[in-house]
Motif scaffolding. Sequence first.
Motif, PDB file in Angstrom:
ATOM      1  N   LYS A 220     -12.785   1.857  -5.202  1.00 52.58           N
ATOM      2  CA  LYS A 220     -12.722   0.781  -4.202  1.00 52.58           C
ATOM      3  C   LYS A 220     -11.288   0.619  -3.695  1.00 52.58           C
ATOM      4  O   LYS A 220     -11.053   0.423  -2.495  1.00 52.58           O
ATOM      5  N   PHE A 221     -10.307   0.718  -4.595  1.00 55.68           N
ATOM      6  CA  PHE A 221      -8.899   0.616  -4.206  1.00 55.68           C
ATOM      7  C   PHE A 221      -8.552   1.750  -3.236  1.00 55.68           C
ATOM      8  O   PHE A 221      -7.874   1.538  -2.232  1.00 55.68           O
ATOM      9  N   ASN A 222      -9.054   2.948  -3.506  1.00 58.53           N
ATOM     10  CA  ASN A 222      -8.815   4.081  -2.622  1.00 58.53           C
ATOM     11  C   ASN A 222      -9.461   3.857  -1.252  1.00 58.53           C
ATOM     12  O   ASN A 222      -8.878   4.173  -0.220  1.00 58.53           O
ATOM     13  N   GLU A 223     -10.667   3.287  -1.265  1.00 59.77           N
ATOM     14  CA  GLU A 223     -11.377   3.004  -0.011  1.00 59.77           C
ATOM     15  C   GLU A 223     -10.563   2.037   0.865  1.00 59.77           C
ATOM     16  O   GLU A 223     -10.461   2.217   2.074  1.00 59.77           O
ATOM     17  N   VAL A 224      -9.962   1.030   0.238  1.00 55.54           N
ATOM     18  CA  VAL A 224      -9.231   0.005   0.996  1.00 55.54           C
ATOM     19  C   VAL A 224      -7.778   0.414   1.268  1.00 55.54           C
ATOM     20  O   VAL A 224      -7.270   0.233   2.374  1.00 55.54           O
TER      21      VAL A 224
ATOM     22  N   HIS B 160      -5.888   6.113  -5.215  1.00 50.92           N
ATOM     23  CA  HIS B 160      -6.657   5.814  -6.424  1.00 50.92           C
ATOM     24  C   HIS B 160      -5.807   5.130  -7.501  1.00 50.92           C
ATOM     25  O   HIS B 160      -6.332   4.542  -8.425  1.00 50.92           O
ATOM     26  N   ASN B 161      -4.487   5.256  -7.399  1.00 51.75           N
ATOM     27  CA  ASN B 161      -3.577   4.754  -8.425  1.00 51.75           C
ATOM     28  C   ASN B 161      -3.255   3.279  -8.186  1.00 51.75           C
ATOM     29  O   ASN B 161      -2.636   2.929  -7.177  1.00 51.75           O
ATOM     30  N   LEU B 162      -3.645   2.425  -9.111  1.00 52.83           N
ATOM     31  CA  LEU B 162      -3.380   0.984  -8.966  1.00 52.83           C
ATOM     32  C   LEU B 162      -1.885   0.661  -9.036  1.00 52.83           C
ATOM     33  O   LEU B 162      -1.476  -0.391  -8.556  1.00 52.83           O
ATOM     34  N   GLN B 163      -1.077   1.528  -9.640  1.00 51.96           N
ATOM     35  CA  GLN B 163       0.375   1.347  -9.754  1.00 51.96           C
ATOM     36  C   GLN B 163       0.748  -0.072 -10.215  1.00 51.96           C
ATOM     37  O   GLN B 163       1.541  -0.758  -9.581  1.00 51.96           O
ATOM     38  N   LEU B 164       0.167  -0.495 -11.324  1.00 46.48           N
ATOM     39  CA  LEU B 164       0.377  -1.859 -11.812  1.00 46.48           C
ATOM     40  C   LEU B 164       1.852  -2.211 -11.960  1.00 46.48           C
ATOM     41  O   LEU B 164       2.245  -3.354 -11.721  1.00 46.48           O
TER      42      LEU B 164
ATOM     43  N   PRO C 209       0.805  -1.224   0.000  1.00 45.53           N
ATOM     44  CA  PRO C 209       0.000   0.000   0.000  1.00 45.53           C
ATOM     45  C   PRO C 209       0.841   1.279   0.000  1.00 45.53           C
ATOM     46  O   PRO C 209       0.380   2.312  -0.467  1.00 45.53           O
ATOM     47  N   ASP C 210       2.071   1.211   0.499  1.00 47.44           N
ATOM     48  CA  ASP C 210       2.916   2.414   0.548  1.00 47.44           C
ATOM     49  C   ASP C 210       3.635   2.693  -0.773  1.00 47.44           C
ATOM     50  O   ASP C 210       4.428   3.627  -0.865  1.00 47.44           O
ATOM     51  N   GLY C 211       3.378   1.863  -1.800  1.00 47.40           N
ATOM     52  CA  GLY C 211       3.970   2.097  -3.106  1.00 47.40           C
ATOM     53  C   GLY C 211       5.335   1.463  -3.320  1.00 47.40           C
ATOM     54  O   GLY C 211       5.925   1.604  -4.386  1.00 47.40           O
ATOM     55  N   LYS C 212       5.838   0.738  -2.304  1.00 50.52           N
ATOM     56  CA  LYS C 212       7.098   0.009  -2.486  1.00 50.52           C
ATOM     57  C   LYS C 212       6.950  -0.974  -3.650  1.00 50.52           C
ATOM     58  O   LYS C 212       5.876  -1.522  -3.863  1.00 50.52           O
TER      59      LYS C 212
ATOM     60  N   MET D  34     -13.436  -5.991  -5.294  1.00 51.00           N
ATOM     61  CA  MET D  34     -12.307  -6.369  -4.448  1.00 51.00           C
ATOM     62  C   MET D  34     -12.707  -7.339  -3.328  1.00 51.00           C
ATOM     63  O   MET D  34     -12.212  -7.269  -2.214  1.00 51.00           O
ATOM     64  N   ALA D  35     -13.613  -8.271  -3.636  1.00 51.74           N
ATOM     65  CA  ALA D  35     -14.001  -9.327  -2.701  1.00 51.74           C
ATOM     66  C   ALA D  35     -13.091 -10.523  -2.982  1.00 51.74           C
ATOM     67  O   ALA D  35     -13.229 -11.179  -4.015  1.00 51.74           O
TER      68      ALA D  35
END
Length: 185
Positions: free
Chosen positions: A130-134, A138-142, A57-60, A100-101
């Motif tokens: 949903k990604f932002n909520e969890v 907002h950036n999925l950073q694939l 989640p921290d973008g690592k 995201m279930a």
Amino acid sequence: MAKQYQAKITALNGDKIGINPTGEATFTVDKDTLTVEITMDHTSPNTQHWMHFHGFPDGKDAQPATIAQDTNHDGYVDLPETEPVSGTTMVPFNDQPEKMAIPTDTYPVSDANGHFHYKKEVPLKEISDKFNEVFHDHNLQLEKRVIYVHGVPDSMVLPDTIQGAVGQYDQHTTLPIATGKIEEV
């Protein structure tokens, strides 16, 4: 212009489970849609295969697990052992990734030859929200994620040392069988 990402998916735990899964995934971000396409071969036949991208989640930058992550030395890399290098389970590739279930029975099931093909068009705004909520982003950073394919038949004998139960689903469902780094094309 569309952005494209791909991952070459290779076996994890293959020597222990007697299969050598291979495949590829493509992710195309075009306007308001994320199209996910995953093709796998040589998986456990007639088995539901959970698939997700994992990350931090921290973008690592996440990396695929290898046998080096087998910290209890049982010869298997189980789900908790992937976390230090791959992060947490983030987005499932089931019937509704945007929800995201994670624990559902809506993932692809391989055929008698261990092959399956998955393709899903995901509303980008819905999955980003949903990604932002969890994960508060907002950036999925694939390009910082890894994909995992999980699952062996319930009949397969696994050692008690394998961890990773999720709700009612035991380690047969969650054992990683293949992984790959997602990269921008």
